[in-house]
Design a protein around this motif. Structure first.
Motif, PDB file in Angstrom:
ATOM      1  N   THR A 238       2.527   5.987  -6.612  1.00  0.00           N
ATOM      2  CA  THR A 238       1.413   7.359  -7.926  1.00  0.00           C
ATOM      3  C   THR A 238       0.719   6.228  -8.258  1.00  0.00           C
ATOM      4  O   THR A 238       0.161   7.346  -9.342  1.00  0.00           O
ATOM      5  CB  THR A 238       2.422   8.526  -7.889  1.00  0.00           C
ATOM      6  OG1 THR A 238       2.591   7.923  -8.845  1.00  0.00           O
ATOM      7  CG2 THR A 238       2.333   9.291  -7.015  1.00  0.00           C
ATOM      8  N   CYS A 239       0.236   5.640  -7.449  1.00  0.00           N
ATOM      9  CA  CYS A 239      -0.884   3.979  -8.253  1.00  0.00           C
ATOM     10  C   CYS A 239      -1.644   3.474  -7.126  1.00  0.00           C
ATOM     11  O   CYS A 239      -1.393   3.886  -5.926  1.00  0.00           O
ATOM     12  CB  CYS A 239      -0.080   3.760  -9.382  1.00  0.00           C
ATOM     13  SG  CYS A 239       0.734   2.518  -8.117  1.00  0.00           S
ATOM     14  N   THR A 240      -2.538   3.260  -7.673  1.00  0.00           N
ATOM     15  CA  THR A 240      -3.308   2.664  -6.959  1.00  0.00           C
ATOM     16  C   THR A 240      -2.813   1.008  -6.810  1.00  0.00           C
ATOM     17  O   THR A 240      -2.366   0.697  -6.682  1.00  0.00           O
ATOM     18  CB  THR A 240      -4.854   2.127  -7.433  1.00  0.00           C
ATOM     19  OG1 THR A 240      -4.524   1.083  -8.508  1.00  0.00           O
ATOM     20  CG2 THR A 240      -5.184   2.735  -8.266  1.00  0.00           C
ATOM     21  N   LYS A 241      -2.667   0.643  -5.407  1.00  0.00           N
ATOM     22  CA  LYS A 241      -2.767  -0.970  -5.025  1.00  0.00           C
ATOM     23  C   LYS A 241      -2.097  -2.078  -6.364  1.00  0.00           C
ATOM     24  O   LYS A 241      -1.599  -2.758  -6.542  1.00  0.00           O
ATOM     25  CB  LYS A 241      -3.565  -0.433  -3.637  1.00  0.00           C
ATOM     26  CG  LYS A 241      -2.398  -2.031  -2.869  1.00  0.00           C
ATOM     27  CD  LYS A 241      -2.882  -2.690  -1.438  1.00  0.00           C
ATOM     28  CE  LYS A 241      -2.361  -4.050  -0.883  1.00  0.00           C
ATOM     29  NZ  LYS A 241      -2.995  -4.719   0.246  1.00  0.00           N
TER      30      LYS A 241
ATOM     31  N   LYS B 129       0.381  -0.751  -0.467  1.00  0.00           N
ATOM     32  CA  LYS B 129      -0.177  -0.129  -0.001  1.00  0.00           C
ATOM     33  C   LYS B 129       0.752   1.517   0.135  1.00  0.00           C
ATOM     34  O   LYS B 129       0.810   2.041  -0.860  1.00  0.00           O
ATOM     35  CB  LYS B 129      -0.716   0.804   1.456  1.00  0.00           C
ATOM     36  CG  LYS B 129      -1.838   1.146   1.199  1.00  0.00           C
ATOM     37  CD  LYS B 129      -2.696   1.390   3.114  1.00  0.00           C
ATOM     38  CE  LYS B 129      -3.844   2.182   2.607  1.00  0.00           C
ATOM     39  NZ  LYS B 129      -4.464   2.186   3.655  1.00  0.00           N
TER      40      LYS B 129
ATOM     41  N   TYR C 156      -0.021  -1.027  -8.817  1.00  0.00           N
ATOM     42  CA  TYR C 156       1.133  -1.366  -8.573  1.00  0.00           C
ATOM     43  C   TYR C 156       1.638  -3.648  -8.025  1.00  0.00           C
ATOM     44  O   TYR C 156       2.125  -3.518  -8.987  1.00  0.00           O
ATOM     45  CB  TYR C 156       1.463  -0.622  -6.834  1.00  0.00           C
ATOM     46  CG  TYR C 156       2.557  -1.102  -6.345  1.00  0.00           C
ATOM     47  CD1 TYR C 156       3.269  -0.302  -6.503  1.00  0.00           C
ATOM     48  CD2 TYR C 156       3.127  -2.960  -5.394  1.00  0.00           C
ATOM     49  CE1 TYR C 156       5.076  -1.140  -6.170  1.00  0.00           C
ATOM     50  CE2 TYR C 156       3.902  -2.779  -5.536  1.00  0.00           C
ATOM     51  CZ  TYR C 156       4.906  -1.815  -5.327  1.00  0.00           C
ATOM     52  OH  TYR C 156       6.656  -2.037  -5.432  1.00  0.00           O
TER      53      TYR C 156
ATOM     54  N   ALA D 135       2.607   1.710  -3.237  1.00  0.00           N
ATOM     55  CA  ALA D 135       1.433   2.175  -4.397  1.00  0.00           C
ATOM     56  C   ALA D 135       1.335   3.572  -3.828  1.00  0.00           C
ATOM     57  O   ALA D 135       1.340   4.471  -5.378  1.00  0.00           O
ATOM     58  CB  ALA D 135       0.388   1.371  -4.613  1.00  0.00           C
ATOM     59  N   GLN D 136       1.012   4.171  -2.913  1.00  0.00           N
ATOM     60  CA  GLN D 136       1.110   5.514  -2.564  1.00  0.00           C
ATOM     61  C   GLN D 136       2.395   6.112  -3.327  1.00  0.00           C
ATOM     62  O   GLN D 136       2.372   7.403  -4.053  1.00  0.00           O
ATOM     63  CB  GLN D 136       1.115   6.061  -1.300  1.00  0.00           C
ATOM     64  CG  GLN D 136      -0.648   5.253  -0.714  1.00  0.00           C
ATOM     65  CD  GLN D 136      -0.189   5.783   0.491  1.00  0.00           C
ATOM     66  OE1 GLN D 136       0.937   5.671   1.201  1.00  0.00           O
ATOM     67  NE2 GLN D 136      -1.690   5.339   1.312  1.00  0.00           N
TER      68      GLN D 136
END
Length: 167
Positions: free
Chosen positions: A73-76, A66, A79, A69-70
Motif C-alpha cells: 500500500t505505497c507507490t512503486k 509494482k 517501495y 508496492a500495491q
C-alpha cells in the motif's frame, strides 16, 4: 509467523512454498531490528519486503515491484526506495548469477559463451592494473551490473532480442 506476513504470502500466491515462508520469517526478524521509520511508506511494507528479500535470496525470478508496492500500500517509487534502504541497513548485496540472468532474459543457450567472455575480460582487465588496484577491481567485478553487462554484450553479439520491459 505474523498474520501480516501470512496474508501477504497468500495474496502473492506463495503460501504453499514452505522454504520461502521460513526465509521470509527470518528476514522479517532481521527487519524488526531496524527502526520502524524505515517502513513508513506503507502499512504492509515490512512483510512484503521480507518476502521480497526471501524471494531474491532463493534466486527466484519473476518478482513484480509494482504488485509488491500495491500490496504494501505505497507507490512503486516509495517501495523501491524502502527496499534499497533496507538492503543497505542490513548490508545485503543481491547475488546475480549468469544462470539466473540468462533464464530471466530467455537466452540460456549462450551461457557458456557468457561465462567465457566474463572470464577472459576479468583476467585481462585485472592484469592491466597495478597490484594496489587489483583487489578493489576484483571486488567491483563481482557486482551484479558487470554480469548483466556481460550477458547484454554477448546477447547483442549473437543478435538476441530481449522482449522484457527491464531493458
Amino acid at each position: 509467523m505474523s498474520d501480516a506476513l501470512l496474508h501477504c504470502l497468500e495474496r502473492l500466491h506463495l503460501d504453499d512454498d514452505t522454504q520461502l515462508k521460513e526465509r521470509a520469517l527470518r528476514f522479517q526478524q532481521q527487519c524488526s531490528r531496524l527502526p520502524p521509520k524505515v517502513f513508513d511508506a506503507g502499512p504492509n511494507c515490512k512483510p512484503v519486503i521480507s518476502i521480497h528479500l526471501a524471494f531474491e535470496s532463493l534466486e527466484k525470478t519473476g518478482w513484480d515491484n509494482k504488485l509488491a508496492a500495491q500490496l504494501a500500500t505505497c507507490t512503486k517509487a516509495a517501495y523501491e526506495n524502502t527496499i534499497s534502504n533496507v538492503r543497505k541497513q542490513l548490508n545485503l548485496q543481491p547475488t546475480v548469477s549468469f544462470n539466473t540472468l540468462t533464464i530471466a532474459l530467455g537466452c540460456t543457450t549462450m551461457i557458456k559463451q557468457v561465462e567465457a567472455l566474463y572470464s577472459t575480460f576479468t583476467e585481462k582487465y585485472i592484469t592491466r592494473l597495478s597490484v594496489a588496484n587489483r583487489q578493489s577491481a576484483k571486488e567491483q567485478l563481482q557486482q551484479p551490473q558487470w554480469k548483466g553487462a556481460t550477458v547484454y554484450v554477448c546477447a547483442k553479439a549473437f543478435g538476441v532480442r530481449f522482449n522484457c520491459a527491464c531493458l
